[in-house]
Design a protein around this motif. Structure first.
Motif, PDB file in Angstrom:
ATOM      1  N   GLU A 149      36.028  34.395  32.027  1.00  0.00           N
ATOM      2  CA  GLU A 149      35.561  35.145  33.189  1.00  0.00           C
ATOM      3  C   GLU A 149      35.494  34.253  34.428  1.00  0.00           C
ATOM      4  O   GLU A 149      35.945  34.632  35.514  1.00  0.00           O
ATOM      5  CB  GLU A 149      34.183  35.756  32.926  1.00  0.00           C
ATOM      6  N   VAL A 199      38.992  35.695  35.781  1.00  0.00           N
ATOM      7  CA  VAL A 199      38.545  36.928  36.427  1.00  0.00           C
ATOM      8  C   VAL A 199      38.029  36.639  37.837  1.00  0.00           C
ATOM      9  O   VAL A 199      38.478  37.239  38.816  1.00  0.00           O
ATOM     10  CB  VAL A 199      37.463  37.623  35.580  1.00  0.00           C
ATOM     11  N   ARG A 200      37.090  35.687  37.940  1.00  0.00           N
ATOM     12  CA  ARG A 200      36.459  35.443  39.241  1.00  0.00           C
ATOM     13  C   ARG A 200      37.315  34.561  40.154  1.00  0.00           C
ATOM     14  O   ARG A 200      37.506  34.882  41.327  1.00  0.00           O
ATOM     15  CB  ARG A 200      35.088  34.795  39.054  1.00  0.00           C
ATOM     16  N   GLY A 255      41.520  35.752  39.825  1.00  0.00           N
ATOM     17  CA  GLY A 255      41.637  37.163  40.139  1.00  0.00           C
ATOM     18  C   GLY A 255      40.811  37.637  41.311  1.00  0.00           C
ATOM     19  O   GLY A 255      41.106  38.680  41.893  1.00  0.00           O
ATOM     20  N   GLY A 256      39.752  36.868  41.655  1.00  0.00           N
ATOM     21  CA  GLY A 256      38.884  37.300  42.740  1.00  0.00           C
ATOM     22  C   GLY A 256      38.162  38.600  42.443  1.00  0.00           C
ATOM     23  O   GLY A 256      37.750  39.324  43.357  1.00  0.00           O
ATOM     24  N   ARG A 257      37.984  38.923  41.138  1.00  0.00           N
ATOM     25  CA  ARG A 257      37.310  40.164  40.753  1.00  0.00           C
ATOM     26  C   ARG A 257      35.793  39.996  40.745  1.00  0.00           C
ATOM     27  O   ARG A 257      35.268  38.883  40.743  1.00  0.00           O
ATOM     28  CB  ARG A 257      37.742  40.589  39.359  1.00  0.00           C
ATOM     29  N   VAL A 258      35.119  41.107  40.688  1.00  0.00           N
ATOM     30  CA  VAL A 258      33.661  41.126  40.589  1.00  0.00           C
ATOM     31  C   VAL A 258      33.250  40.559  39.229  1.00  0.00           C
ATOM     32  O   VAL A 258      33.888  40.830  38.206  1.00  0.00           O
ATOM     33  CB  VAL A 258      33.127  42.567  40.749  1.00  0.00           C
ATOM     34  N   LYS A 268      39.941  42.721  31.863  1.00  0.00           N
ATOM     35  CA  LYS A 268      40.114  42.371  33.276  1.00  0.00           C
ATOM     36  C   LYS A 268      41.163  41.271  33.446  1.00  0.00           C
ATOM     37  O   LYS A 268      41.875  41.231  34.454  1.00  0.00           O
ATOM     38  CB  LYS A 268      38.779  41.945  33.873  1.00  0.00           C
ATOM     39  N   ASP A 307      44.557  42.649  33.777  1.00  0.00           N
ATOM     40  CA  ASP A 307      44.796  43.145  35.140  1.00  0.00           C
ATOM     41  C   ASP A 307      45.143  42.004  36.089  1.00  0.00           C
ATOM     42  O   ASP A 307      46.035  42.124  36.938  1.00  0.00           O
ATOM     43  CB  ASP A 307      43.559  43.885  35.660  1.00  0.00           C
ATOM     44  N   VAL A 308      44.425  40.880  35.951  1.00  0.00           N
ATOM     45  CA  VAL A 308      44.705  39.717  36.796  1.00  0.00           C
ATOM     46  C   VAL A 308      46.115  39.203  36.537  1.00  0.00           C
ATOM     47  O   VAL A 308      46.871  38.903  37.467  1.00  0.00           O
ATOM     48  CB  VAL A 308      43.667  38.600  36.540  1.00  0.00           C
ATOM     49  N   ASP A 327      48.895  41.042  38.224  1.00  0.00           N
ATOM     50  CA  ASP A 327      48.992  40.903  39.681  1.00  0.00           C
ATOM     51  C   ASP A 327      49.323  39.497  40.154  1.00  0.00           C
ATOM     52  O   ASP A 327      49.766  39.305  41.291  1.00  0.00           O
ATOM     53  CB  ASP A 327      47.661  41.314  40.338  1.00  0.00           C
TER      54      ASP A 327
END
Length: 435
Positions: free
Chosen positions: A56, A60-61, A64-67, A108, A111-112, A115
């Motif tokens: 994560e 992810v963070r 990916g820059g995700r929440v 997640k 998804d990263v 992209d």
């Protein structure tokens, strides 16, 4: 990983790591998952959630820059904030929560990965962050496998028996001629910071054992009173031998007539042609002195593994540049023990040294220090904070090491007293260059 890094190859290596993690955690009940089987090891459920937390944080963070999924648990799963012995007392995720968490994070990550472009930031070039996380998970999988070895009951792990030797092999030496070679790497896209950068090292002529030291050879040391002769041990090693009451490798037991070895909860007769495993550095050092030899330095070990005198270059692996497969090395938990010496002739180095990848991690005489031009990346806590101290280097990987972390430049380290790891060794000897 060779060739061009693709999203498909990254997906495959991440999926392989996850399948192994789930095998190691699903093979025991929840009570065993939350138990601490040794103060040297975390509960298996901590490793599981820690794997998800690292994934994560970085994928992810960061990439990916995700929440954030669970920012509230970052401190619980920070390996530098809590010692292994203290982790059972923490308010950890329970097994159901941990499994749910790692599934959520992995979803997640897909998804990263869909992209991401493998360019721009250094962390993203060649998919480095994904490779780092795959290696991290596989390193923890090997740690969890070692925890299974420490459990009191048999492990519900299924694997093929390790192969027997191909032909009859003499336990002799190979001479490595003096000269320079290129140590370390600048070319491996997923090499970790302590493997970089490539630098020339001039090594004198030495002999190195063709095979790792076997159980049978180590048994001769035991039978000759090796554990009761202080002259064979360093001062620090002897003090530890006495204080710890060492008398044989960990998991060896003598029943009055023969030696047995406990392997993942089952007692087996000692296999004398397999490499000795679960010995600490001090035991390896004492054996080498008893044998009239010494442990190889890290540079000697890597030259014996990688240097091709005919092509005058350093290889990626002992056998060449191709990725490991089941004919070249005992890796990836395919087997649950080292194979007999001589079982992987296709994996021999250019100079004829065998089984330098897989089977057992091999102790060297070197401490853990940075290579010239070292730069911590992407964080200091992977390597830099461990430089110095009493650590000794281990090279080559074990039967529990995955191929993603088995290149011949990969560096492992541990305290010299550690024996729960899948560690063995081979000996070396200086050869005078004067005729």
């Amino acid at each position: 990983m060779t060739g061009q890094v693709t999203k498909e190859s990254i997906e495959a290596v991440l999926q392989r790591a996850r399948e192994r993690t789930m095998l190691l955690t699903d093979s025991v009940d929840d009570r065993e998952l939350i138990a601490q089987h040794s103060p040297l090891m975390s509960p298996l459920v901590w490793d599981l959630a820690h794997i998800g937390n690292q994934e994560e944080l970085w994928l992810v963070r960061d990439v990916g820059g995700r929440v954030a999924v669970r920012p509230d648990i970052d401190e619980l799963y920070d390996a530098f904030k809590h010692s292994r012995s203290s982790r059972p007392a923490l308010p950890l995720l329970d097994p159901t929560q941990a499994r749910r968490y790692v599934r959520s994070v992995r979803g997640k990550v897909w998804d990263v990965l869909a992209d991401v472009r493998f360019e721009g930031r250094e962390l993203e070039v060649d998919g480095f962050a994904f490779g780092m996380i795959a290696q991290h998970e596989q390193q923890h999988a090997e740690t969890m496998l070692a925890t299974h070895q420490l459990r009191s009951g048999p492990a519900a792990l299924v694997a093929l028996p390790p192969p027997a030797a191909v032909g009859v092999h003499k336990l002799d030496e190979v001479t490595i001629e003096a000269g320079p070679f290129l140590m370390g790497t600048d070319d491996e896209p997923w090499a970790l910071d302590n493997e970089r950068g490539a630098h020339v090292v001039n090594v004198g002529t030495f002999a190195i054992d063709r095979f790792p030291v076997t159980n049978g050879q180590f048994l001769e040391f035991v039978d000759d009173g090796g554990y009761s002769r202080p002259e064979l041990w360093s001062r620090t090693g002897w003090r530890h031998r006495v204080e710890a009451g060492l008398r044989a490798p960990q998991f060896w037991e003598y029943d009055g007539s023969r030696w047995w070895q406990r392997v993942f909860g089952l007692d087996e007769p000692l296999h004398e042609r397999r490499p000795v495993v679960h010995v600490g550095y001090f035991e390896a050092e004492a054996y080498a002195r008893w044998a009239g030899k010494r442990l190889p330095s890290e540079a000697e070990w890597e030259k014996a593994a990688r240097w091709d005198p005919r092509e005058q270059r350093s290889r990626r692996y002992p056998w060449g540049d191709a990725e490991p497969d089941e004919t070249t090395a005992n890796l990836g938990q395919r087997h649950l023990a080292p194979a007999e010496v001589g079982a992987y002739p296709a994996g021999a180095s250019a100079t004829g040294v065998h089984q330098m990848t897989g089977d057992v991690w091999e102790w060297t005489s070197s401490g853990f220090h940075p290579y010239p031009g070292f730069r911590a990346f992407p964080y200091r806590e992977y390597s830099e904070v461990f430089f110095g101290g009493d650590y000794k280097m281990l090279r080559g990987g074990s039967f529990g090491t995955d191929s993603v972390a088995a290149r011949a430049t990969f560096r492992n380290w541990d305290h010299p007293i550690r024996r729960q790891i899948f560690s063995g060794f081979r000996c070396a000897r200086t050869i005078s260059e004067r005729s």
